[in-house]
Scaffold this motif. Structure first.
Motif, mmCIF file in Angstrom:
data_model
loop_
_atom_site.group_PDB
_atom_site.id
_atom_site.type_symbol
_atom_site.label_atom_id
_atom_site.label_comp_id
_atom_site.label_asym_id
_atom_site.label_seq_id
_atom_site.Cartn_x
_atom_site.Cartn_y
_atom_site.Cartn_z
ATOM 1 N N GLY A 204 15.619 91.873 -113.357
ATOM 2 C CA GLY A 204 14.389 91.162 -113.019
ATOM 3 C C GLY A 204 13.915 91.556 -111.634
ATOM 4 O O GLY A 204 14.674 92.124 -110.847
ATOM 5 N N ALA A 205 12.667 91.218 -111.343
ATOM 6 C CA ALA A 205 12.050 91.632 -110.087
ATOM 7 C C ALA A 205 12.764 91.025 -108.885
ATOM 8 O O ALA A 205 13.444 90.008 -109.008
ATOM 9 N N SER A 206 12.584 91.653 -107.751
ATOM 10 C CA SER A 206 13.120 91.125 -106.502
ATOM 11 C C SER A 206 12.547 89.733 -106.252
ATOM 12 O O SER A 206 11.350 89.509 -106.420
ATOM 13 N N GLY A 207 13.417 88.808 -105.902
ATOM 14 C CA GLY A 207 12.961 87.440 -105.627
ATOM 15 C C GLY A 207 12.870 86.564 -106.863
ATOM 16 O O GLY A 207 12.515 85.393 -106.779
ATOM 17 N N SER A 208 13.221 87.095 -108.044
ATOM 18 C CA SER A 208 13.091 86.298 -109.270
ATOM 19 C C SER A 208 14.212 85.260 -109.411
ATOM 20 O O SER A 208 14.093 84.343 -110.223
ATOM 21 N N GLY A 209 15.302 85.414 -108.643
ATOM 22 C CA GLY A 209 16.344 84.389 -108.657
ATOM 23 C C GLY A 209 17.697 84.841 -109.182
ATOM 24 O O GLY A 209 18.576 84.017 -109.434
ATOM 25 N N LYS B 102 9.915 72.867 -99.564
ATOM 26 C CA LYS B 102 10.834 73.058 -100.681
ATOM 27 C C LYS B 102 10.482 74.324 -101.463
ATOM 28 O O LYS B 102 9.321 74.581 -101.738
ATOM 29 N N VAL B 103 11.527 75.103 -101.810
ATOM 30 C CA VAL B 103 11.313 76.276 -102.660
ATOM 31 C C VAL B 103 11.997 76.017 -103.996
ATOM 32 O O VAL B 103 13.187 75.716 -104.030
ATOM 33 N N HIS B 104 11.234 76.111 -105.062
ATOM 34 C CA HIS B 104 11.790 75.922 -106.409
ATOM 35 C C HIS B 104 12.229 77.295 -106.916
ATOM 36 O O HIS B 104 11.386 78.098 -107.326
ATOM 37 N N ILE B 105 13.525 77.581 -106.853
ATOM 38 C CA ILE B 105 14.013 78.939 -107.105
ATOM 39 C C ILE B 105 14.372 79.144 -108.576
ATOM 40 O O ILE B 105 13.964 80.124 -109.183
ATOM 41 N N LEU B 106 15.142 78.220 -109.140
ATOM 42 C CA LEU B 106 15.452 78.300 -110.577
ATOM 43 C C LEU B 106 14.758 77.144 -111.280
ATOM 44 O O LEU B 106 14.827 76.003 -110.830
ATOM 45 N N GLU C 130 16.512 73.941 -106.135
ATOM 46 C CA GLU C 130 15.477 73.798 -105.106
ATOM 47 C C GLU C 130 16.162 73.814 -103.760
ATOM 48 O O GLU C 130 17.145 73.115 -103.546
ATOM 49 N N LEU C 131 15.651 74.622 -102.856
ATOM 50 C CA LEU C 131 16.232 74.671 -101.514
ATOM 51 C C LEU C 131 15.152 74.357 -100.491
ATOM 52 O O LEU C 131 13.971 74.657 -100.704
ATOM 53 N N GLU C 132 15.579 73.749 -99.400
ATOM 54 C CA GLU C 132 14.651 73.472 -98.303
ATOM 55 C C GLU C 132 14.508 74.731 -97.457
ATOM 56 O O GLU C 132 15.489 75.383 -97.141
#
Ligand SMILES: Nc1ncnc2c1ncn2[C@@H]1O[C@H](COP(=O)(O)OP(=O)(O)OP(=O)(O)O)[C@@H](O)[C@H]1O
Ligand SMILES: [Mg+2]
Length: 237
Positions: free
Chosen positions: A38-43, A17-21, A10-12
């Motif tokens: 995987g798609a762009s932005g999938s992590g 907050k963005v829950h990335i993985l 999770e990054l600020e």
């Protein structure tokens, strides 16, 4: 070699907050090659950053070559990266004010290693750049710059090679050359290779393939984009 268990990132950001993985379990055997698609932005890049000790997981266990990275402080992570990891970025990330040989020697010099220039020269020669040693990145073609980046990633004899779309900025012929060099370097040293790519043919050259969808990993084929955006909307609400 790589053993991830319930890894979250999770990054600020300004928007909060963005829950990335979102709970990654991932195992890679030593000496094998794995593609990550995987798609762009999938992590995908985020996962590479965690495995390479660049980014720290918010939660979960990240074991790479027997080291639990979540227990490491910044100095220990820097040492881990220097001694064991080679990274190739999509956009080369060469230092524009340094020549090819200086760029390649840099990781060794930072590590205080001996014979930095000599080893840099050997690596560049192996990749067909013996006559480009004192060229600056701006004086090299895209394919040559990516070969310099590959030489730099290999100069510390890493046991783990991370490549983030190494052919993304190259025409298909030059890309194919880089792929050839990447795999022959990997095989010659039995390096573990983790490769992010959008190129299905390249992904299929790897021993195993992992698919990333919205911060989660599975072995199943990617779902259609419209379903993905539906779920992203549901997640956000
Ligand atoms: N420093 C950051 N702060 C906040 N959010 C971030 C940060 N870095 C990445 N993200 C977000 O995390 C998500 C995953 O990013 P990541 O770069 O890992 O995706 P990717 O799968 O590599 O995409 P691409 O194929 O486009 O390179 C994206 O939605 C991105 O906006
Ligand atoms: Mg990426």
């Amino acid at each position: 070699m790589i053993d991830l268990s319930d890894v979250h990132l999770e990054l600020e950001s300004r928007a909060g907050k963005v829950h990335i993985l979102k709970g990654i379990d991932f195992q890679v055997a030593s000496g094998t090659s794995t593609s990550l698609v995987g798609a762009s932005g999938s992590g995908k890049s985020s996962l590479l950053a965690i495995i390479g000790g660049i980014e720290k997981a918010t939660r979960g266990s990240v074991r790479v070559d027997g080291v639990e990275l979540t227990d490491c402080d910044e100095d220990e992570l820097a040492l881990f990266r220097r001694e064991r990891v080679g990274i190739i970025f999509q956009s080369f990330h060469l230092i524009p004010t340094m020549t090819a040989i200086e760029n390649v020697a840099l990781p060794l010099e930072l590590a205080g290693g001996a014979r930095a220039s000599e080893r840099a020269r050997e690596r560049l020669a192996e990749l067909g750049l013996a006559d480009r040693l004192t060229h600056y990145p701006g004086q090299l073609s895209g394919g040559e710059q990516q070969r310099v980046a590959l030489a730099r990633a290999l100069v510390n004899d890493p046991i783990l090679l991370l490549a983030d779309e190494p052919t993304g900025n190259l025409d298909s012929r030059t890309g194919a050359q880089i792929v050839e060099l990447l795999f022959s370097a990997q095989r010659a040293r039995s390096t573990t290779l983790l490769l992010v790519t959008h190129d299905a043919t390249l992904a299929d050259l790897c021993d195993t393939k992992a698919v990333m969808t919205d911060g989660r990993l599975d072995a199943a084929p990617a779902e259609p984009a419209d379903m993905r955006s539906e779920r992203a909307t549901a997640d956000a609400s």
